[in-house]
Write an enzyme that holds these catalytic residues in place. Structure first.
Site, PDB file in Angstrom:
ATOM      1  N   LYS A 121      10.061 -33.950  79.812  1.00 48.84           N
ATOM      2  CA  LYS A 121      11.409 -34.322  79.389  1.00 48.84           C
ATOM      3  C   LYS A 121      12.207 -34.893  80.559  1.00 48.84           C
ATOM      4  CE  LYS A 121      11.470 -30.954  75.623  1.00 48.84           C
ATOM      5  NZ  LYS A 121      12.241 -29.898  74.943  1.00 48.84           N
ATOM      6  N   TYR A 138      13.751 -35.176  66.199  1.00 48.59           N
ATOM      7  CA  TYR A 138      14.182 -33.786  66.042  1.00 48.59           C
ATOM      8  C   TYR A 138      14.915 -33.530  64.726  1.00 48.59           C
ATOM      9  CZ  TYR A 138      12.704 -32.525  70.757  1.00 48.59           C
ATOM     10  OH  TYR A 138      11.956 -32.245  71.879  1.00 48.59           O
ATOM     11  N   ASN A 166      14.289 -27.852  79.120  1.00 52.07           N
ATOM     12  CA  ASN A 166      13.177 -26.927  79.348  1.00 52.07           C
ATOM     13  C   ASN A 166      11.875 -27.637  79.732  1.00 52.07           C
ATOM     14  OD1 ASN A 166      12.580 -27.991  76.887  1.00 52.07           O
ATOM     15  ND2 ASN A 166      12.323 -26.051  75.813  1.00 52.07           N
ATOM     16  N   HIS A 185       7.663 -30.617  76.281  1.00 48.10           N
ATOM     17  CA  HIS A 185       7.461 -30.407  74.858  1.00 48.10           C
ATOM     18  C   HIS A 185       5.970 -30.392  74.596  1.00 48.10           C
ATOM     19  CE1 HIS A 185       7.802 -30.817  70.494  1.00 48.10           C
ATOM     20  NE2 HIS A 185       6.850 -31.739  70.582  1.00 48.10           N
ATOM     21  N   GLU A 245       3.316 -36.505  65.866  1.00 47.55           N
ATOM     22  CA  GLU A 245       4.043 -36.791  67.102  1.00 47.55           C
ATOM     23  C   GLU A 245       3.322 -37.831  67.953  1.00 47.55           C
ATOM     24  OE1 GLU A 245       6.145 -32.378  67.324  1.00 47.55           O
ATOM     25  OE2 GLU A 245       4.759 -32.979  68.922  1.00 47.55           O
TER      26      GLU A 245
HETATM   27  P1  CMP Z   1      11.043 -28.366  72.016  1.00 47.34           P
HETATM   28  O1  CMP Z   1       9.735 -27.658  72.160  1.00 47.34           O
HETATM   29  O2  CMP Z   1      11.076 -29.789  72.394  1.00 47.34           O
HETATM   30  O3  CMP Z   1      11.571 -28.216  70.507  1.00 47.34           O
HETATM   31  C1  CMP Z   1      12.930 -28.129  70.159  1.00 47.34           C
HETATM   32  C2  CMP Z   1      13.834 -28.149  71.350  1.00 47.34           C
HETATM   33  O4  CMP Z   1      15.171 -27.725  71.117  1.00 47.34           O
HETATM   34  C3  CMP Z   1      13.341 -27.178  72.394  1.00 47.34           C
HETATM   35  O5  CMP Z   1      12.132 -27.601  72.949  1.00 47.34           O
HETATM   36  C4  CMP Z   1      14.534 -27.138  73.346  1.00 47.34           C
HETATM   37  O6  CMP Z   1      14.536 -28.223  74.240  1.00 47.34           O
HETATM   38  C5  CMP Z   1      15.719 -27.334  72.379  1.00 47.34           C
HETATM   39  N1  CMP Z   1      16.550 -26.133  72.265  1.00 47.34           N
HETATM   40  C6  CMP Z   1      17.782 -25.990  72.761  1.00 47.34           C
HETATM   41  N2  CMP Z   1      18.294 -24.793  72.486  1.00 47.34           N
HETATM   42  C7  CMP Z   1      17.358 -24.131  71.813  1.00 47.34           C
HETATM   43  C8  CMP Z   1      17.301 -22.828  71.250  1.00 47.34           C
HETATM   44  N3  CMP Z   1      18.308 -21.959  71.350  1.00 47.34           N
HETATM   45  N4  CMP Z   1      16.170 -22.476  70.610  1.00 47.34           N
HETATM   46  C9  CMP Z   1      15.133 -23.352  70.500  1.00 47.34           C
HETATM   47  N5  CMP Z   1      15.141 -24.606  71.011  1.00 47.34           N
HETATM   48  C10 CMP Z   1      16.246 -24.989  71.673  1.00 47.34           C
END
Ligand code: CMP
Length: 148
Positions: A10, A51, A117, A120, A131
């Site tokens: 990311k 998303y 984070n 992905h 995806e």
């Molecule tokens: P990802 O695995 O890309 O899938 C959904 C994304 O939402 C997740 O990683 C995070 O980057 C984002 N996100 C932000 N806040 C939350 C949360 N509280 N719980 C889960 N996903 C979150």
């Protein structure tokens, strides 16, 4: 048998060369085959579309903004059990949980917040197929499997 998954570094990861390098090393050290990789940047519309399933969640807006905020690096990875294996290397989504339960995972080590984070990973074989087509529309899974 080889399984494919989609891994995405990311914008927070790509913005920091040492993090980008460390995650790339993790991919290589764990013997994934890099089938395709590319750097790309999303428009907000791409982010919203990808998303879609989270559109009702409190974090949706910040997630959409963040994922369109800078370049990303996407990988199609192949390995036995690639989906589960990559998810296990990433660690839990939420940074607090990642740091406490999996400090050596990618998110445990480099995750900044629940949104920023670092990575992905597809959560199932069906998601991986969808995806991969989203990030690599020119990629043909069936042709690739026939190559060997
Ligand atoms: P990802 O695995 O890309 O899938 C959904 C994304 O939402 C997740 O990683 C995070 O980057 C984002 N996100 C932000 N806040 C939350 C949360 N509280 N719980 C889960 N996903 C979150």
């Amino acid at each position: 048998p080889l399984q494919l998954t989609l891994a995405v570094l990311k914008p927070d990861a790509v913005a920091h060369p040492l993090v980008l390098e460390a995650v790339h090393e993790t991919i290589l050290n764990n013997k994934f085959l890099i089938v395709r990789t590319k750097e790309l940047m999303w428009r907000r519309e791409d982010s919203q579309r990808f998303y879609q399933e989270h559109s009702g969640r409190f974090f949706y807006q910040r997630l959409v903004e963040f994922m369109a905020s800078g370049p990303m690096r996407a990988y199609i990875l192949a390995h036995e059990d690639a989906v589960a294996r990559w998810r296990s290397l990433m660690g839990p989504t939420k940074v607090y949980r990642a740091r406490n339960t999996a400090p050596d995972s990618i998110r445990g080590a480099y995750g900044l917040t629940d949104t920023r984070n670092t990575t992905h990973g597809s959560d199932s074989v069906a998601s991986a197929r969808r995806e991969i087509a989203f990030f690599f529309p020119e990629f043909s899974e069936s042709l690739w499997y026939q190559q060997d």
